[in-house]
Design an enzyme around this catalytic site. Structure first.
Site, PDB file in Angstrom:
ATOM      1  N   LYS A 277       6.176  12.192   9.488  1.00  0.00           N
ATOM      2  CA  LYS A 277       4.770  12.143   9.142  1.00  0.00           C
ATOM      3  C   LYS A 277       3.653  12.225  10.621  1.00  0.00           C
ATOM      4  O   LYS A 277       3.648  11.329  11.088  1.00  0.00           O
ATOM      5  CB  LYS A 277       4.113  11.132   8.644  1.00  0.00           C
ATOM      6  CG  LYS A 277       3.169  11.959   6.889  1.00  0.00           C
ATOM      7  CD  LYS A 277       3.327  10.648   5.802  1.00  0.00           C
ATOM      8  CE  LYS A 277       1.831  10.744   5.035  1.00  0.00           C
ATOM      9  NZ  LYS A 277       1.620  10.051   3.665  1.00  0.00           N
TER      10      LYS A 277
HETATM   11  C1  E4P Z   1       0.131  10.173   0.574  1.00  0.00           C
HETATM   12  O1  E4P Z   1       0.843  10.882   1.840  1.00  0.00           O
HETATM   13  C2  E4P Z   1      -0.845  10.064   0.344  1.00  0.00           C
HETATM   14  O2  E4P Z   1      -0.607   8.995   2.262  1.00  0.00           O
HETATM   15  C3  E4P Z   1      -1.652   9.313  -0.354  1.00  0.00           C
HETATM   16  O3  E4P Z   1      -0.893  10.145  -0.685  1.00  0.00           O
HETATM   17  C4  E4P Z   1      -2.916   8.957  -0.409  1.00  0.00           C
HETATM   18  O4  E4P Z   1      -4.076   8.430  -1.112  1.00  0.00           O
HETATM   19  P1  E4P Z   1      -5.028   7.642  -1.724  1.00  0.00           P
HETATM   20  O5  E4P Z   1      -5.518   8.319  -0.762  1.00  0.00           O
HETATM   21  O6  E4P Z   1      -5.204   7.083  -3.056  1.00  0.00           O
HETATM   22  O7  E4P Z   1      -4.865   6.716  -0.410  1.00  0.00           O
END
Ligand code: E4P
Length: 217
Positions: A83
């Site tokens: 990622k």
């Molecule tokens: C996933 O890859 C993201 O990091 C996550 O969905 C972020 O979510 P949030 O905006 O609720 O922290």
């Protein structure tokens, strides 16, 4: 639409995984910090538990360091997805990983043009953040719809991984918009099973069944 669990909590993940409905996992530095565990160790454990893609995020912001970190993360297991943040260096690293046949998830995507660049860099997944756009008064779900249109226009193979989804309405809307995957906090996954009319209906069926005195087995 594939359902990914957005967590680094392996106990919660094990519980969710018993349903047989978890297609993959995403983590991020915030979730790793929340777990209180080492990223390599927790990613290894999650990859052994889940058959599908498991996103582990690099912490570096500079290209060469990102590549080094990503290659180390990818060695943990075959189902690791590297990622990377949607930055110039992140997309340069995405191209390198993609050319090596490694899976990538380009995260922190907030616009159609960013998504277009991620697709052109060969990303396996791109993660548009719905909730964080909603948080500042924008229509986060429209971003999913628009990216769907653009990716379909040009037949990009990059999967749209709807992220930052905060409730079941978000999940339903992402599915209607044609997101390929949705990553969800465990609480939202659990809420997907629930409906008050299901509970009420079951209560009635059970009472009526008891009144018959029958047994199926
Ligand atoms: C996933 O890859 C993201 O990091 C996550 O969905 C972020 O979510 P949030 O905006 O609720 O922290």
């Amino acid at each position: 639409m594939l359902i990914f669990a957005d967590t680094a909590d392996t106990a919660l993940l094990a519980e969710l995984n018993e349903t047989g409905l978890i297609d993959g996992v995403t983590t991020n530095p915030t979730l790793i910090a929340k777990s209180g565990r080492n990223i390599l160790e927790v990613t290894r454990e999650i990859c052994a538990m889940i058959d599908g893609p498991v996103s582990a995020e690099v912490a570096a912001t500079e290209f060469e360091q990102m590549v080094a970190e990503g290659e180390k993360l990818a060695k943990i297991a075959d189902n690791v997805v590297i990622k990377v943040p949607l930055t110039v260096d992140g997309l340069k690293a995405t191209r390198v990983f993609s050319d090596q046949g490694l899976m990538t998830n380009v995260t922190l995507c907030f616009s159609v043009t960013q998504a277009l660049l991620a697709a052109k860099a060969g990303a396996t997944f791109v993660s548009p953040f719905v909730g964080r756009l909603d948080d500042r008064g924008e229509d986060g779900m429209q971003l999913i719809r628009d990216i769907r249109t653009v990716f379909d226009n040009y037949e990009f193979e990059t999967a749209i991984l709807a992220a930052s989804l905060r409730n079941t309405t978000h999940v339903a809307q992402a599915a209607i918009a044609g997101a390929d995957c949705a990553t969800l906090p465990p609480a939202v996954i659990k809420a997907m099973f629930q409906h008050d009319l299901t509970d009420k209906g079951l209560e009635t069926f059970l009472a009526d069944w008891a009144s018959t005195g029958q047994s199926i087995l």
